[in-house]
Motif scaffolding. Structure first.
Motif, PDB file in Angstrom:
ATOM      1  N   PRO A 500       0.828  -1.210   0.000  1.00 40.63           N
ATOM      2  CA  PRO A 500       0.000   0.000   0.000  1.00 40.63           C
ATOM      3  C   PRO A 500       0.862   1.260   0.000  1.00 40.63           C
ATOM      4  CG  PRO A 500       0.027  -0.968   2.191  1.00 40.63           C
ATOM      5  CD  PRO A 500       0.790  -1.909   1.302  1.00 40.63           C
ATOM      6  N   CYS A 501       0.333   2.301  -0.668  1.00 43.05           N
ATOM      7  CA  CYS A 501       1.026   3.590  -0.629  1.00 43.05           C
ATOM      8  C   CYS A 501       0.840   4.209   0.733  1.00 43.05           C
ATOM      9  CB  CYS A 501       0.445   4.529  -1.675  1.00 43.05           C
ATOM     10  SG  CYS A 501       1.065   4.166  -3.293  1.00 43.05           S
ATOM     11  N   ARG A 502       1.630   5.222   1.016  1.00 42.01           N
ATOM     12  CA  ARG A 502       1.476   5.936   2.292  1.00 42.01           C
ATOM     13  C   ARG A 502       0.101   6.552   2.331  1.00 42.01           C
ATOM     14  NH1 ARG A 502       5.654  10.321   3.071  1.00 42.01           N
ATOM     15  NH2 ARG A 502       5.205   9.981   5.261  1.00 42.01           N
ATOM     16  N   SER A 503      -0.625   6.267   3.387  1.00 42.73           N
ATOM     17  CA  SER A 503      -1.955   6.863   3.514  1.00 42.73           C
ATOM     18  C   SER A 503      -1.810   8.172   4.271  1.00 42.73           C
ATOM     19  CB  SER A 503      -2.883   5.911   4.267  1.00 42.73           C
ATOM     20  OG  SER A 503      -2.409   5.751   5.580  1.00 42.73           O
ATOM     21  N   GLU A 504      -2.935   8.911   4.321  1.00 43.87           N
ATOM     22  CA  GLU A 504      -2.923  10.190   5.054  1.00 43.87           C
ATOM     23  C   GLU A 504      -2.504   9.945   6.495  1.00 43.87           C
ATOM     24  OE1 GLU A 504      -3.587  13.259   3.794  1.00 43.87           O
ATOM     25  OE2 GLU A 504      -3.545  12.268   1.849  1.00 43.87           O
ATOM     26  N   ALA A 505      -3.002   8.820   7.033  1.00 39.62           N
ATOM     27  CA  ALA A 505      -2.723   8.515   8.442  1.00 39.62           C
ATOM     28  C   ALA A 505      -1.227   8.322   8.674  1.00 39.62           C
ATOM     29  CB  ALA A 505      -3.475   7.269   8.864  1.00 39.62           C
ATOM     30  N   ASP A 506      -0.565   7.689   7.690  1.00 43.34           N
ATOM     31  CA  ASP A 506       0.870   7.440   7.850  1.00 43.34           C
ATOM     32  C   ASP A 506       1.656   8.745   7.891  1.00 43.34           C
ATOM     33  OD1 ASP A 506       0.602   4.727   7.843  1.00 43.34           O
ATOM     34  OD2 ASP A 506       0.790   4.549   5.668  1.00 43.34           O
ATOM     35  N   GLN A 507       1.118   9.723   7.138  1.00 44.67           N
ATOM     36  CA  GLN A 507       1.896  10.960   7.010  1.00 44.67           C
ATOM     37  C   GLN A 507       1.778  11.828   8.242  1.00 44.67           C
ATOM     38  OE1 GLN A 507       0.586  12.571   3.297  1.00 44.67           O
ATOM     39  NE2 GLN A 507       1.484  10.891   2.159  1.00 44.67           N
ATOM     40  N   LEU A 508       0.796  11.533   9.077  1.00 47.71           N
ATOM     41  CA  LEU A 508       0.633  12.346  10.282  1.00 47.71           C
ATOM     42  C   LEU A 508       1.806  12.168  11.225  1.00 47.71           C
ATOM     43  CD1 LEU A 508      -3.143  12.005  11.004  1.00 47.71           C
ATOM     44  CD2 LEU A 508      -1.906  13.983  10.157  1.00 47.71           C
TER      45      LEU A 508
END
Lengths: 508, 128
Positions: A500-508
């Motif tokens: 999976p690509c980086r999700s919004e949650a990962d970027q937090l």
């Protein structure tokens, strides 16, 4: 009213208030009623005494009216007599035939003609009593009011004048007293309620504030602040509870400390094991290489032709050394599996193109030595994925390793990467295709099992315990990715890894 | 006929490498000590250097670093032979200037193939 704060506090305040109000009500009511009944008793006793006392003087005074027709002295005398008792309402003097002589109220005295026709007592019960000379002292209803009536007969031996006194007393004074008492009771109740509300709330708060402190302590422990303790010095059950809670926290802290220590020791031990496995396998490789190399040279006649017996022996040695070498590789893989737990995922954004390029760069020699046609297909750029670079490198490496292992010389090997959605989530798909021996349909789902290889003869031919692919599976799942394989026996296999690509949650 | 130096602290490994390379027809000099090998390489650079990574005193990484710092050793073709399979180590040596990497255990044929290829590449680049 600040009672709503905390259900327990409100409930306790209500109980206390209820108890106080009931006590207050009962005590004031009993005082008022006791006062009422004793006052009435006193009134009636003094009424009887009064009637008995005044009957003779009254009859004497009545004589003055009868003998001399004097009204005024009679009026004055009667008024004086009435002044002696504050509760007397009227005094009726009757002859024993039931006819009235005079009737005195507080205001005036009404005289009936001495020898003319005078009215009879209108109340039939009273009339009967007077005629038959019955004396009585009773509470009766007269014209809707309750009065106390005392009947006294007075018949002097041999005298002309024989009369009965009917004295009527009212309860106005007592009733007024009762009303006043009730009013005081109501005022006391209202004041009591107000005071009780305040006092009971304060009392309840004294108890519940400790409970709130305890609750705050529980919340602190839940938040992991195990060093803090609850401080309640109320010398009651709440303090006992708080002390027990503190003891429990001590135990918990100690237990957690011990567990933490044990975990650290275990981790150290585990690291030791991993290192040991890595070191041992490393230490084994050098002697193995020497063995393997010389046996191969011997076996292939590079060091001179061998006698047939010797050649057979060398071939056996060579096979076994190869097996040994494969076991050592399995050990290395195993030490990698141990490291691949998700909690150790030091996650960071990763450019898969860069990662694959790097792995293939270092792996190229191996591919070349087998004379495989190798291609890396990719777009100019890929979105980043989130993960642990070392572990994802291990994935790519193991897939390449697997492909190279099962593809004979002169075959082809393709690794490709592209953007691809999976179940609505953006991601990157890595594809590794080979022209190897392929996997039978029934075995497709099992190739990722640990220690699984297609069959025992495959294991002998291609080596390894099948840890490589299971490690791939393990790592990819830890990255919330998917891995699967398509294959045709004799044509080749393609392994797919979707991450999976980086999700919004990962970027937090 | 090429001159190849072999550096490995394990005499048996050195023996194997030398045997394979001599079998290929090369002139082989062997060293079990990193410092002596480095001195010799700088004195008379070979066509190819086979280098082990894990050695006492002066290890492969250090030797490679020193070699590439010296003008005389800058163009020596280096094939790293190591038991360290982690591709981190592999990448590190490549970044330090090794030309290729082969990890243990390898088969003599694999080694011979690598060496042939490296020498051919060298041939091509020097004749250019």
């Amino acid at each position: 009213m600040p009672v709503e704060r905390g259900r327990l506090q409100a409930r306790m305040a209500r109980y206390i208030a209820f108890a106080v109000v009931v006590t207050l009500l009962a005590s004031t009511a009993s005082i008022v009623l006791y006062r009422f009944y004793s006052s009435r008793q006193a009134l009636e006793t003094s009424a009887q005494d009064f009637a008995g006392l005044v009957s003779v003087p009254l009859i004497q005074i009545a004589d003055m009216y009868g003998e001399w027709g004097l009204k005024d002295p009679v009026s004055i005398g009667v008024a004086r007599l009435m002044d002696l008792n504050p509760d007397v309402e009227r005094l009726d003097l009757a002859r024993l035939d039931g006819t009235l002589m005079f009737s005195a109220s507080r205001d005036a005295v009404e005289f009936w003609p001495w020898d003319g026709p005078s009215p009879k007592i209108s109340d039939t019960g009273l009339y009967g009593q007077v005629r038959s000379r019955v004396e009585s002292a009773v509470r009766v209803e007269v014209a809707g009011r309750t009065v106390y009536r005392v009947v006294v007969s007075d018949e002097e031996e041999g005298r002309f004048l024989a009369m009965a006194l009917v004295a009527t007393f009212n309860y106005d004074r007592i009733n007024q007293q009762l009303r006043r008492g009730l009013l005081i009771m109501v005022i006391a109740l209202v004041l009591g309620l107000v005071v009780t509300e305040r006092v009971s709330t304060a009392l309840a708060r004294g108890i519940t504030s400790n409970l709130e402190d305890l609750h705050a302590g529980v919340r602190r422990i839940r938040a992991g602040r195990l060093d803090e303790r609850v401080s309640i010095r109320s010398a009651d059950e709440v303090q006992e509870l708080a002390d027990a809670f503190n003891d429990m926290t001590d135990d918990l802290q100690q237990t957690i400390g011990r567990l933490r220590q044990a975990n650290l020791e275990l981790q150290a031990l585990d690291q030791l094991k991993v290192d040991l496995v890595a070191n041992v396998s490393h230490e084994l490789r050098t002697p193995l290489t020497a063995l393997k190399g010389f046996l191969e040279l011997l076996d292939e006649g590079e060091l001179g032709e061998l006698a047939e017996e010797a050649h057979r022996a060398v071939a056996v040695c060579r096979r076994n050394v190869d097996r040994l070498a494969l076991r050592v590789e399995d050990l290395v893989q195993l030490s990698q599996v141990e490291k691949a737990w998700p909690e150790d995922l030091a996650s960071q954004p990763i450019d898969l193109l860069e990662l694959i390029s790097m792995v293939t760069e270092v792996y190229e020699a191996r591919i070349r030595s087998k004379n495989l046609l190798f291609t890396f297909e990719h777009p100019s750029g890929l979105p980043q994925v989130q993960g642990n670079p070392e572990q994802l490198e291990r994935v790519v490496l193991n897939l390449l390793d697997n492909a190279v292992k099962f593809t004979s010389e002169g075959g082809f090997l393709i690794i490709a990467a592209e953007e691809c959605d999976h179940e609505g989530h953006a991601g990157v798909l890595i594809r590794v295709s080979d022209s190897g021996i392929g996997i039978p349909p029934g075995e497709l789902v099992r190739v990722f099992d640990r220690f699984h290889q297609v069959d025992q003869s495959t294991r002998r031919r291609f080596g390894g315990m099948g840890l490589g692919l299971s490690l791939v599976h393990h790592i990819v799942e830890a990255h919330r990715g998917v891995v699967w394989v398509e294959s045709e026996v004799g044509t080749g296999s393609t392994f797919f890894v979707w991450l999976p690509c980086r999700s919004e949650a990962d970027q937090l | 006929m090429n001159r190849i130096y072999v550096v490995d602290d394990e005499p048996d490994m050195v023996e194997l490498l030398a045997t394979v390379l001599r079998g290929e027809g090369h002139e082989v000099e062997t060293y079990t000590d990193g410092r002596a090998a480095l001195a010799r390489v700088l004195e008379e650079p070979p066509e190819l250097l086979l280098l082990d990574l894990m050695m006492p005193d002066l290890d492969g990484f250090e030797l490679l670093k020193l070699l590439r710092l010296d003008a005389r050793g800058r163009n020596v073709v280096v094939l790293v032979v190591s038991a360290r399979t982690g591709h981190r180590a592999q990448l590190e040596t490549l970044q330090l200037g090794a030309n290729a990497y082969i990890y243990k255990p390898f088969s003599p044929r694999e080694l011979a193939g690598q060496v042939r290829q490296l020498l051919a590449e060298r041939e091509g680049s020097t004749s250019d």
